[in-house]
Design an enzyme around this catalytic site. Structure first.
Site, short mmCIF file in Angstrom:
data_model
loop_
_atom_site.label_atom_id
_atom_site.label_comp_id
_atom_site.label_asym_id
_atom_site.label_seq_id
_atom_site.Cartn_x
_atom_site.Cartn_y
_atom_site.Cartn_z
N HIS A 103 0.83 -1.21 0.00
CA HIS A 103 0.00 0.00 0.00
C HIS A 103 0.86 1.25 0.00
CE1 HIS A 103 0.66 -1.10 4.23
NE2 HIS A 103 0.66 0.19 4.50
N HIS A 105 0.66 5.37 0.95
CA HIS A 105 -0.06 6.42 1.69
C HIS A 105 -0.06 7.71 0.86
CE1 HIS A 105 0.19 4.39 5.74
NE2 HIS A 105 1.17 3.76 5.12
P1 AMP Z 1 1.96 0.66 7.38
O1 AMP Z 1 1.95 -0.83 7.10
O2 AMP Z 1 3.05 1.09 8.30
O3 AMP Z 1 1.94 1.48 6.13
O4 AMP Z 1 0.66 1.00 8.21
C1 AMP Z 1 -0.61 0.49 7.89
C2 AMP Z 1 -1.58 1.63 7.74
O5 AMP Z 1 -2.86 1.06 7.56
C3 AMP Z 1 -1.68 2.58 8.95
O6 AMP Z 1 -1.60 3.91 8.51
C4 AMP Z 1 -3.05 2.25 9.54
O7 AMP Z 1 -3.66 3.38 10.12
C5 AMP Z 1 -3.82 1.76 8.32
N1 AMP Z 1 -4.90 0.83 8.61
C6 AMP Z 1 -4.86 -0.27 9.38
N2 AMP Z 1 -6.02 -0.92 9.36
C7 AMP Z 1 -6.85 -0.21 8.54
C8 AMP Z 1 -8.20 -0.37 8.11
N3 AMP Z 1 -8.96 -1.38 8.53
N4 AMP Z 1 -8.71 0.55 7.27
C9 AMP Z 1 -7.96 1.59 6.86
N5 AMP Z 1 -6.68 1.80 7.22
C10 AMP Z 1 -6.13 0.91 8.06
#
Ligand code: AMP
Length: 141
Positions: A103, A105
């Site tokens: 993913h 951001h």
């Molecule tokens: P990272 O793997 O460090 O990029 O972090 C995962 C990201 O996913 C974080 O910013 C979380 O806030 C976000 N996140 C986790 N679970 C969900 C969800 N169910 N829906 C939307 N965002 C999520």
């Protein structure tokens, strides 16, 4: 080899087993609001195809995600009257990755405003309002 766990939370979102605030979708990508936003309008772009992170993703999916991130960044600039956009992407625990489906951001930024600290849930109605602003802007583009 990097293994893909199809029980990760974004895989569940893609299968419709978990709710998400969808902002955009096309053949190869899906975009939705981050529930713990680091800034106003923070959203995530993922490939529909399984990939753990940058290290194992198909380059065609990386390109598709980048194109969607570009769309969202442009829409966010207008929808929120942002001054800039921060795009972040983390790989493996040591790289800061927490959810193991690739993913990117997309975080709208405002002059003089720092990013929020991580790990704080936003209110659903606020997220929904931002999602709607983005969807409306994307439809107008
Ligand atoms: P990272 O793997 O460090 O990029 O972090 C995962 C990201 O996913 C974080 O910013 C979380 O806030 C976000 N996140 C986790 N679970 C969900 C969800 N169910 N829906 C939307 N965002 C999520």
């Amino acid at each position: 080899a990097y293994s893909y766990d199809d029980q990760n939370i974004f895989a569940k979102i893609l299968r419709g087993e978990m709710p998400a605030m969808k902002v955009y979708e096309d053949d190869k990508t899906f975009a939705f609001m981050d529930i713990m936003p680091r800034g106003k309008g923070h959203c995530l772009v993922i490939p529909k195809a399984p990939a753990r992170n940058l290290l194992d993703a198909d380059p065609a999916d990386l390109a598709a995600v980048a194109a969607t991130a570009q769309k969202l960044a442009g829409a966010a600039m207008k929808a929120f009257d942002a001054d800039g956009v921060t795009v972040q992407q983390f790989n493996e625990p040591a790289g800061g990755q927490v959810v193991f489906h690739y993913h990117v951001h997309v975080i709208p930024r405002f002059e003089g405003v720092k990013m929020n600290p991580p790990g704080k849930m936003a209110e659903t109605n606020v997220l929904e309002e931002f999602a709607e602003k983005l969807r409306t802007q994307l439809a107008a583009n």
